[in-house]
Write a protein that holds these residues in place. Structure first.
Motif, PDB file in Angstrom:
ATOM      1  N   UNK A 201      -6.636 -39.463 -25.025  1.00 36.40           N
ATOM      2  CA  UNK A 201      -5.469 -40.207 -26.291  1.00 36.40           C
ATOM      3  C   UNK A 201      -6.113 -39.768 -27.774  1.00 36.40           C
ATOM      4  N   UNK A 202      -6.607 -38.180 -27.819  1.00 38.73           N
ATOM      5  CA  UNK A 202      -6.643 -37.395 -29.510  1.00 38.73           C
ATOM      6  C   UNK A 202      -6.312 -36.546 -29.793  1.00 38.73           C
ATOM      7  N   UNK A 203      -6.060 -36.976 -30.784  1.00 34.75           N
ATOM      8  CA  UNK A 203      -5.739 -35.114 -31.469  1.00 34.75           C
ATOM      9  C   UNK A 203      -6.505 -33.888 -30.887  1.00 34.75           C
ATOM     10  N   UNK A 204      -7.096 -33.642 -30.687  1.00 33.54           N
ATOM     11  CA  UNK A 204      -8.339 -33.230 -31.328  1.00 33.54           C
ATOM     12  C   UNK A 204      -8.115 -31.688 -32.072  1.00 33.54           C
ATOM     13  N   UNK A 205      -6.658 -31.130 -32.222  1.00 31.63           N
ATOM     14  CA  UNK A 205      -6.174 -30.223 -33.602  1.00 31.63           C
ATOM     15  C   UNK A 205      -6.493 -30.684 -34.937  1.00 31.63           C
ATOM     16  N   UNK A 206      -6.167 -32.025 -34.568  1.00 30.47           N
ATOM     17  CA  UNK A 206      -5.937 -31.924 -36.052  1.00 30.47           C
ATOM     18  C   UNK A 206      -4.672 -31.691 -36.414  1.00 30.47           C
ATOM     19  N   UNK A 207      -3.407 -31.626 -35.671  1.00 31.20           N
ATOM     20  CA  UNK A 207      -2.463 -31.855 -35.825  1.00 31.20           C
ATOM     21  C   UNK A 207      -2.202 -33.031 -35.232  1.00 31.20           C
ATOM     22  N   UNK A 208      -1.148 -33.470 -35.518  1.00 29.09           N
ATOM     23  CA  UNK A 208       0.031 -34.927 -35.491  1.00 29.09           C
ATOM     24  C   UNK A 208       1.164 -34.777 -35.061  1.00 29.09           C
ATOM     25  N   UNK A 209       2.006 -34.359 -36.640  1.00 29.69           N
ATOM     26  CA  UNK A 209       3.399 -34.472 -36.565  1.00 29.69           C
ATOM     27  C   UNK A 209       3.658 -33.279 -38.287  1.00 29.69           C
ATOM     28  N   UNK A 210       5.196 -32.934 -38.424  1.00 28.92           N
ATOM     29  CA  UNK A 210       5.117 -31.984 -39.475  1.00 28.92           C
ATOM     30  C   UNK A 210       4.663 -32.577 -40.754  1.00 28.92           C
ATOM     31  N   UNK A 211       4.992 -33.605 -40.733  1.00 31.89           N
ATOM     32  CA  UNK A 211       5.661 -33.900 -42.352  1.00 31.89           C
ATOM     33  C   UNK A 211       4.190 -34.450 -42.876  1.00 31.89           C
ATOM     34  N   UNK A 212       3.342 -34.594 -42.343  1.00 32.87           N
ATOM     35  CA  UNK A 212       1.881 -34.795 -43.798  1.00 32.87           C
ATOM     36  C   UNK A 212       1.485 -33.806 -43.956  1.00 32.87           C
ATOM     37  N   UNK A 213       1.717 -32.689 -42.873  1.00 33.51           N
ATOM     38  CA  UNK A 213       1.447 -31.168 -43.047  1.00 33.51           C
ATOM     39  C   UNK A 213       1.379 -30.212 -42.069  1.00 33.51           C
ATOM     40  N   UNK A 214       1.118 -29.080 -42.324  1.00 36.12           N
ATOM     41  CA  UNK A 214       1.759 -27.413 -41.112  1.00 36.12           C
ATOM     42  C   UNK A 214       1.086 -26.263 -41.255  1.00 36.12           C
ATOM     43  N   UNK A 215       0.046 -25.918 -40.141  1.00 36.56           N
ATOM     44  CA  UNK A 215      -1.027 -24.980 -40.304  1.00 36.56           C
ATOM     45  C   UNK A 215      -0.196 -23.358 -41.316  1.00 36.56           C
ATOM     46  N   UNK A 216       1.379 -22.956 -41.360  1.00 42.50           N
ATOM     47  CA  UNK A 216       1.266 -22.092 -42.487  1.00 42.50           C
ATOM     48  C   UNK A 216       0.985 -22.466 -43.567  1.00 42.50           C
ATOM     49  N   UNK A 217       1.657 -23.873 -43.403  1.00 43.96           N
ATOM     50  CA  UNK A 217       1.530 -24.855 -45.254  1.00 43.96           C
ATOM     51  C   UNK A 217       0.310 -24.738 -45.502  1.00 43.96           C
ATOM     52  N   UNK A 218      -0.749 -24.612 -44.771  1.00 39.71           N
ATOM     53  CA  UNK A 218      -2.579 -25.029 -45.149  1.00 39.71           C
ATOM     54  C   UNK A 218      -3.162 -23.637 -45.021  1.00 39.71           C
ATOM     55  N   UNK A 219      -2.244 -22.778 -44.478  1.00 40.52           N
ATOM     56  CA  UNK A 219      -2.714 -21.219 -45.317  1.00 40.52           C
ATOM     57  C   UNK A 219      -2.274 -21.261 -46.442  1.00 40.52           C
ATOM     58  N   UNK A 220      -1.611 -21.126 -46.808  1.00 39.31           N
ATOM     59  CA  UNK A 220      -0.909 -21.344 -48.738  1.00 39.31           C
ATOM     60  C   UNK A 220      -1.161 -22.097 -48.972  1.00 39.31           C
ATOM     61  N   UNK A 221      -2.205 -23.875 -48.639  1.00 33.93           N
ATOM     62  CA  UNK A 221      -3.004 -23.995 -49.998  1.00 33.93           C
ATOM     63  C   UNK A 221      -3.972 -23.178 -50.237  1.00 33.93           C
ATOM     64  N   UNK A 222      -4.973 -22.581 -48.781  1.00 31.53           N
ATOM     65  CA  UNK A 222      -6.081 -21.915 -48.764  1.00 31.53           C
ATOM     66  C   UNK A 222      -5.479 -20.676 -49.438  1.00 31.53           C
ATOM     67  N   UNK A 223      -4.689 -20.086 -49.762  1.00 33.63           N
ATOM     68  CA  UNK A 223      -4.881 -18.824 -50.932  1.00 33.63           C
ATOM     69  C   UNK A 223      -4.569 -19.187 -52.532  1.00 33.63           C
ATOM     70  N   UNK A 224      -3.916 -20.893 -52.507  1.00 31.77           N
ATOM     71  CA  UNK A 224      -4.093 -20.980 -53.759  1.00 31.77           C
ATOM     72  C   UNK A 224      -4.922 -22.190 -54.254  1.00 31.77           C
ATOM     73  N   UNK A 225      -6.055 -22.609 -53.297  1.00 27.08           N
ATOM     74  CA  UNK A 225      -7.218 -23.138 -53.710  1.00 27.08           C
ATOM     75  C   UNK A 225      -8.184 -22.521 -53.930  1.00 27.08           C
ATOM     76  N   UNK A 226      -8.357 -21.159 -53.350  1.00 25.26           N
ATOM     77  CA  UNK A 226      -9.082 -20.109 -53.943  1.00 25.26           C
ATOM     78  C   UNK A 226      -9.533 -19.333 -55.098  1.00 25.26           C
ATOM     79  N   UNK A 227      -8.039 -19.084 -55.760  1.00 32.24           N
ATOM     80  CA  UNK A 227      -7.014 -18.713 -56.715  1.00 32.24           C
ATOM     81  C   UNK A 227      -7.336 -20.358 -57.896  1.00 32.24           C
ATOM     82  N   UNK A 228      -8.069 -21.124 -57.333  1.00 30.06           N
ATOM     83  CA  UNK A 228      -8.043 -21.561 -58.811  1.00 30.06           C
ATOM     84  C   UNK A 228      -9.320 -22.613 -58.616  1.00 30.06           C
ATOM     85  N   UNK A 229     -10.325 -22.388 -58.122  1.00 28.36           N
ATOM     86  CA  UNK A 229     -11.055 -22.354 -57.944  1.00 28.36           C
ATOM     87  C   UNK A 229     -11.070 -23.596 -56.861  1.00 28.36           C
ATOM     88  N   UNK A 230     -10.790 -24.487 -56.416  1.00 24.88           N
ATOM     89  CA  UNK A 230     -10.443 -25.604 -56.172  1.00 24.88           C
ATOM     90  C   UNK A 230     -11.118 -25.888 -54.774  1.00 24.88           C
TER      91      UNK A 230
END
Ligand SMILES: *Cc1c(COP(=O)(O)O)cnc(C)c1O
Length: 389
Positions: free
Chosen positions: A48-77
């Motif tokens: 009954x768990x969501x071990x991957x950390x993904x449940x549904x597409x509206x909160x976020x998405x793996x490809x979205x997270x990958x874009x976010x990681x590159x931007x966080x790197x650029x901004x030291x965020x």
């Protein structure tokens, strides 16, 4: 991206990390480009768990997270979030405030956001004061201790490329308990990193230079700290469904791979054009932060490192009619709104902003792309001559 991810990236420059989109590959095929994750929903585990950390597409998405990681790197965020547009990103920050809160924002700024603040944000009970953010005394005078919760800056700002001193205004904002958010679309993280200078949130219209190919509408926020306010913004994005789609996130990652190259080239071209048009008989004034004559040059020299950006404006001799005639006579420059693409754009800005705009009527806004600067000069030079003949 976690703090330990950032540390493991430490030996490599941002340019290197961005070129490889942080070195991520497809774990199944070992493809050097990760797949686009399109699923809108995910299997729940038998326990009954969501071990991957993904449940549904509206909160976020793996490809979205990958874009976010590159931007966080650029901004030291600590974290970044991508949105369905720059406006969605900017308005989500304001919607995370509460009725009664007060915002200080620039008098001259991105026109659509200025209008939204003055009409919609105020309708939700947010008080908004617009001030000349190049003037520290004006910013200070506008702050209402205890009530001002957000200072919004855009630097360099549309369409005069005025500069605001991020470090000084961060101190003023923090002094009254307000957060500082900076629209850094024009500077890009290649030349300015607002979080390093004291800002709490940095915003980009990723539609512009971050994607860079005029084929994605997207927005970005990145934060210094993942605090409660950041969680509220994430809730706004989730509840309003303002997340970026996975295909757009993929294109954004692809654009980010060449960000450093594109932005440095376009900025060098903008600097060359600014110099060359400064002495042109058809031009009354060139506005570019890299010119010593520009009112914001000293601040730009302090807080922009490696370049002054790809945006400049020219004020055409002969007023509005000559300005529109110049834009009409170009053949290489593309007559279009927007900025930050690989193709150079020219725009009579007052026409698109419409009645009430503070934009001078003789102003043409130029977004330098990556074409040969001599070609760009020649085309605009002939257009200026044609408009004045
Ligand atoms: C384009 C732009 C925005 C808005 O971004 P969209 O993706 O069009 O919603 C905000 N700020 C600046 C400086 C921009 O150039």
């Amino acid at each position: 991206m976690t703090a330990s991810d950032r540390r493991s990236n430490a030996p490599w420059s941002k340019r290197t990390l961005s070129a490889q989109a942080l070195g991520r590959i497809d774990p199944i095929t070992k493809g050097v480009v990760p797949p686009i994750h399109v699923a809108t929903t995910y299997i729940r585990d038998p326990d009954n768990q969501y071990s991957s950390g993904f449940v549904y597409g509206r909160p976020d998405n793996e490809t979205v997270r990958e874009a976010e990681a590159v931007i966080a790197m650029w901004e030291d965020a600590e974290a970044a979030m991508v949105f369905s547009s720059g406006m969605a990103a900017a308005t989500s920050v304001v919607m995370a405030l509460s009725p009664g809160d007060h915002i200080v924002a620039p008098t001259v700024m991105y026109w659509a956001l200025r209008n939204w603040l003055l009409t919609e944000a105020t309708r939700w009970g947010i008080a908004v004061d617009l001030v000349d953010t190049a003037d520290l005394a004006a910013v200070k005078a506008a702050l209402r201790p205890g009530r001002t919760k957000l200072v919004w800056l855009e630097t360099p700002s549309n369409p005069l490329w005025s500069l605001a001193d991020i470090a000084a205004i961060a101190e003023l904002a923090h002094g009254v308990g307000a957060r500082l958010a900076v629209d850094s679309t024009v500077a890009t993280p290649v030349f300015t990193r607002p979080l390093e200078l004291g800002a709490d949130i940095v915003m980009h219209a990723a539609t512009k230079a971050l994607n860079g190919h005029s084929d994605v509408v997207a927005g970005v926020l990145a934060c210094k700290l993942q605090d409660d306010f950041w969680s509220k913004i994430a809730a706004v994005r989730k509840n309003l469904g303002a997340v970026l789609g996975p295909f757009e996130a993929f294109l954004l990652i692809r654009g980010l791979r060449t960000l450093d190259l594109r932005v440095r080239t376009a900025s060098a071209t903008a600097a060359t054009l600014a110099e060359r048009f400064s002495t042109h008989a058809g031009v009354a004034q060139v506005l570019y932060p890299g010119l010593k004559s520009h009112p914001g040059h000293d601040i730009a020299a302090k807080q922009m490192q490696g370049g002054f950006g790809h945006m400049l404006s020219i004020r055409v001799k002969g007023g509005e009619a000559a300005s529109i005639a110049t834009a009409a006579a170009v053949t290489l420059w593309k007559r279009a709104t927007s900025l930050g693409g690989v193709e150079s754009l020219i725009e009579h800005r007052a026409s698109i902003e419409g009645p009430g705009t503070p934009c001078p009527p003789d102003l043409l806004r130029l977004s330098a792309g990556i074409e040969d600067p001599d070609d760009l000069f020649a085309d605009l030079d002939q257009a200026l001559r044609a408009a004045h003949s």
